[in-house]
Design an enzyme around this catalytic site. Structure first.
Site, PDB file in Angstrom:
ATOM      1  N   ASN A   1       0.868  -1.174   0.000  1.00 37.20           N
ATOM      2  CA  ASN A   1       0.000   0.000   0.000  1.00 37.20           C
ATOM      3  C   ASN A   1       0.906   1.227   0.000  1.00 37.20           C
ATOM      4  O   ASN A   1       1.395   1.659   1.046  1.00 37.20           O
ATOM      5  CB  ASN A   1      -0.911  -0.022   1.222  1.00 37.20           C
ATOM      6  N   GLU A   2       1.135   1.752  -1.193  1.00 38.19           N
ATOM      7  CA  GLU A   2       2.096   2.840  -1.374  1.00 38.19           C
ATOM      8  C   GLU A   2       1.510   4.172  -0.918  1.00 38.19           C
ATOM      9  O   GLU A   2       0.326   4.277  -0.569  1.00 38.19           O
ATOM     10  CB  GLU A   2       2.499   2.930  -2.847  1.00 38.19           C
TER      11      GLU A   2
END
Length: 642
Positions: A166-167
């Site tokens: 989850n950037e």
């Protein structure tokens, strides 16, 4: 949760911990503590005849944790038969038997070594058709929900604060999905894929929503390289630019850190802003230099008002007026500067970093890779030799994995041409070249090179290291190639430090009987080559410390191309003139295989000589800002006491 008690007028940034954090001495102790908690949870669930649902992570951070869980199973009988696991993520596309797949990672490090049921191990499928991914992700989440959710989720953290994949920019309600990987993430992973061009651009990741729904979350982080993002995650605002910060809103989350990863937290970095402290000499130096740099004032220009307004009135109360403190710290820093790293003969050494006697010392420089000596302390290296000391350099590893394939082919081709020119039978050489060419063409990214290729790559680096040492002025008798066995796996992942590695180090130290040892103290990556090499030196010194020659030996630690000691830590600073900076650059240039496109460049696009020069100039500039003499550059060292 820590609350601020400092007046708002202070100039320091006032962010305190918004999430529970535990700090351990090192990653080993931290990993054991986490494993103990997991084992307790598994046993509780077993007593309740319920499955224990674990969310698992990959990467370097959990390796020690998985090793301890394996130990608990093999030595203490911990059973995993009631455990169901869901891994956070997988690269896409990715075959499960690839050397870089998380399926292979988990099987190798954990699943194949414990009694967990294969059907209870869930890892995102990197072989799906893209059109099938969305439905697969929904079913992945449904499996978790059917089991009542994740009981305990293990996380690492990326340099940009990502959890799972989850950037930055991920939303708190994001679901399991296919994501594009941030450039920073890909660069960090590129060392495993033999370069950025081979690194996947996408991955399947568990969403933030499912992570936040876990009943318990433990995020682990090791090393100074993670310290800035840890502070942002723990003390900063909750923001989707730092997804790990979402965990501030989880009701049962803990960050488990080693000292390096915790080093920028307020209570660690500036503890006097949190509670009353005992003002040791080291803490005073840290506080005063930090204050001067924060206010952009020379140390001798700091006023008592500066101390009071920045949360340091206790220091004045305990130690008197600010002027005396300023003078003390200024003098302490002044005494770290020396142009005589081996000690100045016939001089008063009471306020110098090194002893005057013996005037001619035996010096042993340990270099983890074949270029760390010149990159990290090339100016000091050359000065030690020029000032008449008997300098030896020990290259601890071959460094062969950091040579590009085309470089190895070029050198093999050179040997063929050389033999042909001088009438030397080159049939065997031609066969080796053909074998290498075939193997390299068929080699998949990150596959191990054949022995011939690895040996040639090692010869290239050995030749460059020898050329550098000759440039400094050493003879072949002063150059030692250790080729420590732990390194020779042909991959990024190395074997643990072994007895043979330690004994090689012991034997070399004992043969030279040095008055000074220099070793790389760059511990940003606790699983890196530098750390293993330093552990070998430390253990060797401990074993030899009672030998008579060790009573007169000092150990100095330098740092690598990516970081430097903080100014409050530095105990010896060796200044360099502009001419000496250029000489060091020319020494680094001897390592031609590490120029113009290094295999493991990392996130820093500068070449090593540029990194080294910039770092040395920055150190000199800090001394200048603090009001001390201005130099072109400085190399810095910290003494290790054994």
């Amino acid at each position: 949760m820590l609350k601020s008690t400092i007046d708002k007028a202070t100039g320091f940034e006032k962010r305190f911990e918004n999430i529970n954090t535990k700090v351990y001495e090192d990653s080993h102790a931290a990993s054991k503590a986490i494993a103990k908690e997991i084992a307790k949870l598994i046993k509780v669930k077993q007593s309740q005849k319920q499955p224990c649902v674990l969310g698992l992570a990959t990467g370097s951070s959990p390796k020690g944790l998985y090793a301890e869980l394996v130990r608990l199973h093999k030595e203490e009988g911990l059973s995993f038969k009631n455990v169901v696991t869901f891994n956070l993520d997988e690269y896409y596309p990715m075959e499960p038997d690839s050397v870089n797949s998380y399926v292979r990672f988990m099987k190798t490090l954990l699943f194949d070594q414990i009694d967990i049921l294969p059907e209870n191990c869930h890892i995102p499928d990197g072989t799906l058709a893209k059109a099938d991914i969305a439905d697969y992700c929904s079913r992945y989440e449904a499996k978790i929900e059917a089991l009542g959710g994740i009981d305990l989720q293990i996380l690492g953290i990326g340099g940009n604060g990502h959890i799972g994949f989850n950037e930055s920019g991920s939303l708190q309600n994001s679901k399991t999905r296919l994501v594009a990987l941030d450039h920073i993430t890909r660069v960090a992973a590129s060392k495993d894929f033999a370069g950025l061009v081979n690194t996947p651009k996408t991955a399947i990741t568990l969403g933030v929503k499912k992570i936040m729904e876990a009943k318990r979350v433990i995020l682990m982080a090791w090393g100074e390289a993670k310290s800035a993002i840890i502070r942002a995650s723990v003390e900063g605002q909750v923001t989707n630019q730092v997804p790990a910060s979402f965990l501030q809103e989880h009701n049962n989350a803990t960050f488990v850190l080693d000292k390096g990863a915790a080093s920028k937290l307020t209570r660690i970095n500036t503890p006097w802003l949190v509670e009353k402290v005992t003002w040791t000499d080291k803490l005073i130096r840290k506080a005063v230099t930090g204050l001067a740099l924060h206010l952009n004032k020379p140390i001798l220009m700091l006023t008592e008002a500066d101390y009071i307004e920045n949360g340091m009135s206790d220091l004045l109360a305990d130690y008197g007026n600010g002027y005396d403190i300023n003078i003390k710290i200024f003098n302490d820093l002044q005494h770290t500067i020396t142009g005589w790293p081996g000690g100045k003969p016939n001089a008063d050494d009471s306020k110098r970093p090194e002893r005057a006697e013996p005037a001619k010392k035996r010096v042993l420089i340990f270099s983890p890779h074949p270029d760390d000596d010149i990159i990290s302390m090339g100016g000091t290296f050359k000065r030690l030799h020029e000032q008449g000391h008997d300098v030896h350099v020990a290259y601890q590893t071959s460094g062969n994995i950091a040579v590009a394939d085309e470089e190895a082919l070029r050198f093999a081709n050179f040997v063929i041409d050389y033999n042909e020119k001088f009438g030397i039978n080159s049939d065997a050489t031609a066969k080796i070249y053909a074998k290498m060419l075939k193997a390299l063409k068929e080699k998949k990214p990150s596959e191990i090179d054949i022995p011939e290729t690895r040996y040639i790559k090692g010869l290239i680096r050995k030749g460059e290291a020898r050329a550098t040492s000759h440039f400094v002025g050493l003879t072949d008798k002063q150059i030692h190639f250790m080729e420590m066995p732990f390194y020779e796996t042909g991959t990024i992942d190395k074997k643990p430090l072994g007895e043979e590695d330690i004994q090689l180090t012991v034997d070399l130290i004992e043969s030279i009987k040095p008055h000074q040892i220099y070793a790389a103290g760059d511990l940003a990556d606790p699983h890196g080559t530098h750390k293993v090499c330093l552990d070998a030196v430390f253990e060797a010194v401990r074993r030899l410390k009672d030998k008579p020659f060790m009573k007169d030996c000092r150990v100095w630690l330098y740092r690598g191309a990516w970081q430097e000691w903080n100014v409050d830590e530095i105990e010896m600073a060796v200044p360099m003139s502009p001419e000496q900076v250029l000489e060091k650059r020319h020494g680094i240039f001897k390592h031609q295989s590490q120029k113009d496109g290094v295999v493991f460049q990392g996130s820093d696009s500068r070449e090593f000589w540029q990194r080294a020069e910039d770092r040395n100039k920055e150190t000199a500039e800090i001394y200048d800002r603090l009001g001390l003499s201005h130099y072109a550059a400085m190399e810095a060292f910290v003494r290790w006491h054994f």
